[in-house]
Motif scaffolding. Structure first.
Motif, mmCIF file in Angstrom:
data_model
loop_
_atom_site.group_PDB
_atom_site.id
_atom_site.type_symbol
_atom_site.label_atom_id
_atom_site.label_comp_id
_atom_site.label_asym_id
_atom_site.label_seq_id
_atom_site.Cartn_x
_atom_site.Cartn_y
_atom_site.Cartn_z
ATOM 1 N N SER A 18 32.804 42.691 34.714
ATOM 2 C CA SER A 18 34.097 42.137 34.334
ATOM 3 C C SER A 18 34.581 41.142 35.381
ATOM 4 O O SER A 18 35.041 40.047 35.071
ATOM 5 C CB SER A 18 35.115 43.279 34.198
ATOM 6 O OG SER A 18 36.420 42.761 34.165
ATOM 7 N N ALA A 19 34.456 41.535 36.643
ATOM 8 C CA ALA A 19 34.986 40.685 37.714
ATOM 9 C C ALA A 19 34.175 39.398 37.862
ATOM 10 O O ALA A 19 34.724 38.311 37.978
ATOM 11 C CB ALA A 19 34.984 41.476 39.024
ATOM 12 N N GLY A 21 32.332 36.386 36.779
ATOM 13 C CA GLY A 21 32.245 35.598 35.547
ATOM 14 C C GLY A 21 32.529 34.152 35.849
ATOM 15 O O GLY A 21 32.256 33.670 36.956
ATOM 16 N N LEU A 22 33.107 33.478 34.873
ATOM 17 C CA LEU A 22 33.435 32.069 35.053
ATOM 18 C C LEU A 22 34.376 31.880 36.238
ATOM 19 O O LEU A 22 34.368 30.836 36.881
ATOM 20 C CB LEU A 22 34.106 31.540 33.785
ATOM 21 C CG LEU A 22 33.224 31.499 32.542
ATOM 22 C CD1 LEU A 22 34.060 31.102 31.330
ATOM 23 C CD2 LEU A 22 32.078 30.514 32.730
ATOM 24 N N GLY A 23 35.187 32.898 36.507
ATOM 25 C CA GLY A 23 36.126 32.804 37.626
ATOM 26 C C GLY A 23 35.424 32.495 38.934
ATOM 27 O O GLY A 23 35.905 31.693 39.734
ATOM 28 N N ASN A 24 34.282 33.100 39.152
ATOM 29 C CA ASN A 24 33.571 32.913 40.417
ATOM 30 C C ASN A 24 32.819 31.598 40.466
ATOM 31 O O ASN A 24 32.796 30.912 41.474
ATOM 32 C CB ASN A 24 32.538 34.031 40.619
ATOM 33 C CG ASN A 24 33.157 35.393 40.482
ATOM 34 O OD1 ASN A 24 33.677 35.744 39.435
ATOM 35 N ND2 ASN A 24 33.125 36.149 41.543
ATOM 36 N N ILE A 101 44.138 34.817 28.034
ATOM 37 C CA ILE A 101 43.046 34.386 28.924
ATOM 38 C C ILE A 101 41.776 34.175 28.107
ATOM 39 O O ILE A 101 41.107 33.154 28.210
ATOM 40 C CB ILE A 101 42.775 35.413 30.050
ATOM 41 C CG1 ILE A 101 43.976 35.529 30.976
ATOM 42 C CG2 ILE A 101 41.527 35.004 30.858
ATOM 43 C CD1 ILE A 101 43.833 36.561 32.082
ATOM 44 N N MET A 232 46.010 43.236 34.638
ATOM 45 C CA MET A 232 46.252 43.260 33.190
ATOM 46 C C MET A 232 45.681 44.479 32.474
ATOM 47 O O MET A 232 45.713 44.540 31.254
ATOM 48 C CB MET A 232 45.735 41.986 32.539
ATOM 49 C CG MET A 232 44.262 41.724 32.750
ATOM 50 S SD MET A 232 43.547 40.793 31.404
ATOM 51 C CE MET A 232 43.130 42.107 30.255
ATOM 52 N N ALA A 234 42.527 45.611 32.494
ATOM 53 C CA ALA A 234 41.101 45.630 32.135
ATOM 54 C C ALA A 234 40.374 46.696 32.958
ATOM 55 O O ALA A 234 39.598 47.501 32.427
ATOM 56 C CB ALA A 234 40.470 44.263 32.375
ATOM 57 N N LEU A 324 38.026 41.494 28.718
ATOM 58 C CA LEU A 324 39.319 40.893 28.389
ATOM 59 C C LEU A 324 39.813 41.385 27.032
ATOM 60 O O LEU A 324 41.001 41.475 26.772
ATOM 61 C CB LEU A 324 39.198 39.368 28.355
ATOM 62 C CG LEU A 324 39.226 38.679 29.720
ATOM 63 C CD1 LEU A 324 38.677 37.261 29.634
ATOM 64 C CD2 LEU A 324 40.649 38.655 30.266
HETATM 65 N N1 PFF Z 1 37.299 38.205 36.378
HETATM 66 C C1 PFF Z 1 36.809 37.322 35.354
HETATM 67 C C2 PFF Z 1 36.167 36.124 36.006
HETATM 68 O O1 PFF Z 1 36.304 35.954 37.232
HETATM 69 O O2 PFF Z 1 35.563 35.337 35.322
HETATM 70 C C3 PFF Z 1 37.878 36.932 34.380
HETATM 71 C C4 PFF Z 1 38.721 38.076 33.921
HETATM 72 C C5 PFF Z 1 38.148 39.155 33.256
HETATM 73 C C6 PFF Z 1 40.073 38.105 34.217
HETATM 74 C C7 PFF Z 1 38.909 40.241 32.875
HETATM 75 C C8 PFF Z 1 40.864 39.169 33.862
HETATM 76 C C9 PFF Z 1 40.257 40.232 33.200
HETATM 77 F F1 PFF Z 1 40.989 41.230 32.850
#
Ligand code: PFF
Length: 446
Positions: A18-19, A21-24, A101, A232, A234, A324
């Protein structure tokens, strides 16, 4: 009836899935670039460890104690600990944030899927900076193509969520995450040799505080929440499946470290390429799509590497997207007593429709701005910089101040050792104060 993760490792993998992902890989380099590098990275790192880690632990412990979807869990624990049902609002806010999101996340994930084919076609061979710009704008500017990829990604997410988290996720993450890291390490080798590695390092780690605006500091805080998936519900939803003997502290630390390492690694791959090719680090959401293909175009076996990279990025986005959607689906199933399948289709369908506003933000609605931002930018700003920090603040205040000591120590460490005391101190004082200070700073009050 809630299922259980088959092992501690499975839970770590799911939360890491979950953590990470595209965020990184997509968002961290792009917003670090927009916000001037070093000082932003430093504030982001501080926020991850000082604010994000205690909040992640708070979420897992609340999730495991409630063993329900985030809204029902907050309702139950809120009543149990304080006699008030209002805490359920945290869950509602979270479910709503997940909706918003995922609607834009899916659009970017769609670009990643499109780039798998772009890579396979050999379009990146010996490409230059102008060529990558063209490929990117002809994709993001074409709303029909991007609508298609967005729809495909939403469908992929929906299918897994409709089958249930336990079955879908574990297997995927176990293999794909290590593969993603291996590929990033390979690309790091390329950046060290062919990129301007010294300039990349300087950009990322030489803090120039004059370049960090108040809005930049808020983005660093918001991104700490976004990247760790906290604020949120998750992680709370996943915590509901966690066996009671697993250490919440150890698993959270492992996830936070892995997530941070991958973001830094992505930055170290991308910025040297950016500087060696005269690209602008402040390019925005297209940054990885316009820098990495330059590396793929020059590497021997670049076609295979490009395809693999965007494939793995898609998988990383997929495991995040699933998380999400999960809180909303878990809630709908329990609240309306409908099947998981139906709930997944209803929620997924709504998010899919919402996603078109983000698709259009890069083409037909590119000039439609509210507060000077496109719909996509507004959704990102509202969720990452406002909803997640507010949700996280409420969660940590609940865990630190409202839950009685016995309840939280029961979950974290019944002996209430040094680790527990450190968490409780952070949860009561450090994390809430940091969030409030950054907020006040952003609106110009301090
Ligand atoms: N953490 C995910 C990322 O870095 O791509 C995005 C994300 C997933 C944000 C789940 C919030 C969430 F609850």
């Amino acid at each position: 009836m809630h299922g259980h993760w088959s092992s501690r490792l499975a839970f770590i993998l799911a939360v890491a899935g979950s953590a990470i992902g595209l965020g990184n890989i997509w968002k961290f380099p792009y917003i670090a670039g927009v916000n001037g590098g070093g000082a932003f990275v430093l504030v982001y790192l501080a926020c991850v460890f000082v604010v994000g880690l205690p909040i992640m632990m708070a979420e897992v412990l609340i999730g495991r104690r409630g063993r329900r979807n985030p809204i029902a869990t907050m309702l139950l624990l809120g009543e149990e600990e304080s006699g008030s049902t209002r805490w359920a609002l945290i869950g509602v806010l979270g479910v709503f944030a997940g909706f918003l999101i995922l609607s834009y996340y899916s659009v970017i994930a769609g670009w990643a899927i499109a780039y798998i084919l772009e890579g396979a076609s050999g379009a990146f061979a010996n490409i230059d900076a102008a060529g990558v710009g063209e490929i990117f704008s002809s994709l993001s500017g074409d709303w029909l193509k991007t609508s298609f990829w967005h729809s495909l990604f939403m469908l992929m997410t929906l299918v897994v969520v409709s089958k249930g988290v336990e079955r879908g996720l574990e297997r995927a993450v176990r293999i794909l995450m290590p593969a993603l890291v291996a590929l990033l390490l390979l690309l790091l080798g390329y950046s060290m040799i062919a990129g301007d590695f010294a300039a990349g390092l300087r950009f990322m780690f030489e803090p120039k505080f004059s370049e960090l605006t108040q809005a930049g500091a808020l983005s660093a805080l918001g991104h700490a929440f976004f990247t760790l998936s906290v604020g949120m519900g998750a992680v709370m939803a996943y915590g509901a499946y966690l066996p009671s003997e697993t250490s919440i502290m150890k698993t959270s630390i492992a996830v936070v470290c892995a997530d941070t390492a991958i973001a830094i690694l992505a930055g170290l791959v991308i910025f040297p390429i950016v500087f060696a090719n005269g690209l602008d680090p402040a390019t925005g959401p297209g940054l990885i799509f316009q820098s990495l293909p330059l590396a793929f175009g020059q590497l021997p076996g670049g076609i295979v590497i490009a395809v693999l990279f965007f494939l793995l990025l898609t998988f990383a986005a997929w495991t995040s997207a699933i998380s999400l959607m999960e809180p909303a689906v878990a809630w709908l199933i329990e609240a309306r007593d409908i099947s998981r399948r139906r709930a997944a289709w209803m929620i997924g369908g709504t998010i899919w429709v919402l996603g078109f506003f983000s698709v259009w933000s890069f083409n037909i609605l590119a000039d439609f701005k509210i507060f000077g931002r496109t719909v996509f930018d507004n959704l990102d700003f509202l969720t990452s910089n406002i909803m997640l920090p507010l949700g996280g603040l409420a969660i940590v205040v609940f865990a630190g101040w409202v839950m009685c000591r016995n309840s939280s120590s029961d979950e974290l460490d019944p002996e209430a050792g040094a680790g527990y005391r450190a968490w409780r101190f952070s949860a009561r004082y450090i994390a809430p104060v940091a969030v409030v200070l950054i907020f006040l700073n952003a609106i110009g009050l301090i």
